[in-house]
Write a protein that holds these residues in place. Structure first.
Motif, PDB file in Angstrom:
ATOM      1  N   ASP A 247       6.114   6.255  -9.432  1.00  0.00           N
ATOM      2  CA  ASP A 247       6.569   5.419  -8.376  1.00  0.00           C
ATOM      3  C   ASP A 247       5.474   4.531  -7.931  1.00  0.00           C
ATOM      4  O   ASP A 247       5.573   3.886  -6.926  1.00  0.00           O
ATOM      5  CB  ASP A 247       6.769   6.606  -7.243  1.00  0.00           C
ATOM      6  CG  ASP A 247       8.072   7.321  -7.422  1.00  0.00           C
ATOM      7  OD1 ASP A 247       9.058   6.964  -8.515  1.00  0.00           O
ATOM      8  OD2 ASP A 247       8.397   8.521  -6.972  1.00  0.00           O
ATOM      9  N   ARG A 248       4.429   4.545  -8.776  1.00  0.00           N
ATOM     10  CA  ARG A 248       3.284   3.473  -8.047  1.00  0.00           C
ATOM     11  C   ARG A 248       3.787   2.147  -8.276  1.00  0.00           C
ATOM     12  O   ARG A 248       3.664   1.683  -9.463  1.00  0.00           O
ATOM     13  CB  ARG A 248       2.104   3.782  -8.524  1.00  0.00           C
ATOM     14  CG  ARG A 248       1.478   5.200  -8.101  1.00  0.00           C
ATOM     15  CD  ARG A 248       0.103   5.375  -8.694  1.00  0.00           C
ATOM     16  NE  ARG A 248      -0.247   6.789  -8.445  1.00  0.00           N
ATOM     17  CZ  ARG A 248      -1.008   7.541  -9.329  1.00  0.00           C
ATOM     18  NH1 ARG A 248      -1.530   7.002 -10.192  1.00  0.00           N
ATOM     19  NH2 ARG A 248      -1.093   8.666  -8.969  1.00  0.00           N
ATOM     20  N   THR A 249       4.384   1.468  -7.579  1.00  0.00           N
ATOM     21  CA  THR A 249       5.032   0.108  -7.771  1.00  0.00           C
ATOM     22  C   THR A 249       3.670  -0.883  -7.663  1.00  0.00           C
ATOM     23  O   THR A 249       3.946  -2.142  -7.847  1.00  0.00           O
ATOM     24  CB  THR A 249       6.131  -0.379  -6.776  1.00  0.00           C
ATOM     25  OG1 THR A 249       5.676  -0.182  -5.649  1.00  0.00           O
ATOM     26  CG2 THR A 249       7.289   0.643  -7.247  1.00  0.00           C
ATOM     27  N   ASN A 250       2.621  -0.373  -7.166  1.00  0.00           N
ATOM     28  CA  ASN A 250       1.265  -1.449  -6.751  1.00  0.00           C
ATOM     29  C   ASN A 250       0.505  -1.107  -7.888  1.00  0.00           C
ATOM     30  O   ASN A 250      -0.719  -1.802  -7.751  1.00  0.00           O
ATOM     31  CB  ASN A 250       0.691  -1.211  -5.593  1.00  0.00           C
ATOM     32  CG  ASN A 250       0.343   0.158  -5.294  1.00  0.00           C
ATOM     33  OD1 ASN A 250       0.507   1.074  -6.311  1.00  0.00           O
ATOM     34  ND2 ASN A 250      -0.444   0.421  -4.244  1.00  0.00           N
TER      35      ASN A 250
ATOM     36  N   ARG B 281       0.904  -1.227   0.026  1.00  0.00           N
ATOM     37  CA  ARG B 281      -0.238   0.141   0.075  1.00  0.00           C
ATOM     38  C   ARG B 281       0.969   1.116  -0.058  1.00  0.00           C
ATOM     39  O   ARG B 281       1.903   1.219   0.759  1.00  0.00           O
ATOM     40  CB  ARG B 281      -0.917   0.010   1.270  1.00  0.00           C
ATOM     41  CG  ARG B 281      -1.978   0.829   1.392  1.00  0.00           C
ATOM     42  CD  ARG B 281      -2.953   0.644   2.231  1.00  0.00           C
ATOM     43  NE  ARG B 281      -4.088   0.073   1.622  1.00  0.00           N
ATOM     44  CZ  ARG B 281      -5.144  -0.107   2.289  1.00  0.00           C
ATOM     45  NH1 ARG B 281      -5.094   0.311   3.447  1.00  0.00           N
ATOM     46  NH2 ARG B 281      -6.210  -0.893   1.875  1.00  0.00           N
ATOM     47  N   LEU B 282       0.542   2.331  -1.004  1.00  0.00           N
ATOM     48  CA  LEU B 282       1.264   3.484  -1.006  1.00  0.00           C
ATOM     49  C   LEU B 282       0.608   4.737  -0.725  1.00  0.00           C
ATOM     50  O   LEU B 282      -0.734   4.581  -0.676  1.00  0.00           O
ATOM     51  CB  LEU B 282       1.565   3.674  -2.541  1.00  0.00           C
ATOM     52  CG  LEU B 282       2.690   2.449  -3.024  1.00  0.00           C
ATOM     53  CD1 LEU B 282       3.162   2.708  -4.616  1.00  0.00           C
ATOM     54  CD2 LEU B 282       4.140   2.439  -2.189  1.00  0.00           C
ATOM     55  N   PRO B 283       1.135   5.759  -0.100  1.00  0.00           N
ATOM     56  CA  PRO B 283       0.474   7.089   0.190  1.00  0.00           C
ATOM     57  C   PRO B 283      -0.459   7.310  -0.817  1.00  0.00           C
ATOM     58  O   PRO B 283       0.004   7.360  -2.208  1.00  0.00           O
ATOM     59  CB  PRO B 283       1.323   7.934   0.521  1.00  0.00           C
ATOM     60  CG  PRO B 283       2.675   7.161   0.740  1.00  0.00           C
ATOM     61  CD  PRO B 283       2.661   5.943   0.095  1.00  0.00           C
TER      62      PRO B 283
ATOM     63  N   ASP C 117      -0.630  10.379  -2.399  1.00  0.00           N
ATOM     64  CA  ASP C 117      -0.059  11.384  -3.128  1.00  0.00           C
ATOM     65  C   ASP C 117       1.158  10.991  -3.739  1.00  0.00           C
ATOM     66  O   ASP C 117       1.938  11.596  -4.598  1.00  0.00           O
ATOM     67  CB  ASP C 117       0.358  12.376  -2.184  1.00  0.00           C
ATOM     68  CG  ASP C 117       1.202  12.426  -1.176  1.00  0.00           C
ATOM     69  OD1 ASP C 117       1.496  11.113  -0.528  1.00  0.00           O
ATOM     70  OD2 ASP C 117       1.796  13.240  -0.496  1.00  0.00           O
ATOM     71  N   THR C 118       1.389   9.541  -3.983  1.00  0.00           N
ATOM     72  CA  THR C 118       2.493   9.158  -4.600  1.00  0.00           C
ATOM     73  C   THR C 118       2.301   9.257  -6.272  1.00  0.00           C
ATOM     74  O   THR C 118       1.274   9.095  -6.649  1.00  0.00           O
ATOM     75  CB  THR C 118       2.510   7.426  -4.525  1.00  0.00           C
ATOM     76  OG1 THR C 118       2.672   7.405  -2.931  1.00  0.00           O
ATOM     77  CG2 THR C 118       3.875   6.774  -5.055  1.00  0.00           C
ATOM     78  N   ILE C 119       3.364   9.763  -6.961  1.00  0.00           N
ATOM     79  CA  ILE C 119       3.261   9.958  -8.237  1.00  0.00           C
ATOM     80  C   ILE C 119       3.270   8.955  -8.911  1.00  0.00           C
ATOM     81  O   ILE C 119       3.697   7.818  -8.498  1.00  0.00           O
ATOM     82  CB  ILE C 119       4.423  11.036  -8.621  1.00  0.00           C
ATOM     83  CG1 ILE C 119       5.869  10.426  -8.446  1.00  0.00           C
ATOM     84  CG2 ILE C 119       4.378  12.230  -8.044  1.00  0.00           C
ATOM     85  CD1 ILE C 119       7.070  11.087  -8.956  1.00  0.00           C
TER      86      ILE C 119
END
Length: 162
Positions: free
Chosen positions: A73-76, A64-66, A68-70
């Motif tokens: 950078d979204r590895t999910n 799970r990513l924040p 506001d992740t650009i």
């Protein structure tokens, strides 16, 4: 075509038939049909060079990513149009068609509707040149009339070689 789990059964559908919340199954060599939020991955690497220009494949994970992740950078997330290099995944559709990252890039490439700044400048310059030429022509005609040269009675000078 892509493999989808709908109502607990696996079926093959065209990418255009996908809807948000469909569960898509991908394996190496397949193209990602829509933006997918990854739920399960097994050694998944995706070539995102068409999107980001990166030469190396991106290793994907389920973390799970924040919020506001650009996008880069979204590895999910597996993005529409990218290619699965290795591994397998299962992901839920979060965007299709123009609602994908690829669709947004396409909109940016198309540019805004209407005229570009260069076109606006060119049209303004054309208008200015037209006004100057018209004003000069009217001025020359008016000066000729004021000097007493009636354009209806003026004869052309003889040719120099006659």
């Amino acid at each position: 075509m892509c493999r989808v789990l709908r109502d607990g059964t696996e079926r093959e559908l065209a990418a255009a038939e996908l809807t948000p919340v469909d569960l898509v199954l991908l394996k190496s060599g397949e193209r990602v049909p829509a933006d997918l939020r990854l739920l399960e991955v097994s050694g998944l690497q995706i070539d995102e060079s068409m999107r980001t220009g990166e030469a190396l494949p991106v290793t994907k994970q389920v973390n799970r990513l924040p919020v506001d992740t650009i996008a880069s950078d979204r590895t999910n997330v597996a993005f529409s149009g990218t290619l699965v290099i290795s591994g397998r995944d299962r992901g839920v559709v979060v965007g299709t068609g123009a609602d994908t990252e690829l669709g947004m890039i396409n909109e940016l490439a198309q540019g805004p509707a209407g005229q570009s700044p260069l076109q606006v400048l060119t049209h303004s310059l054309e208008r200015s040149i037209g006004i100057v030429v018209t004003t000069a022509a009217v001025g020359v005609f008016g000066a000729g009339l004021m000097l007493g040269n009636d354009p209806r009675t003026c004869s052309a000078p003889p040719w120099p070689w006659r």
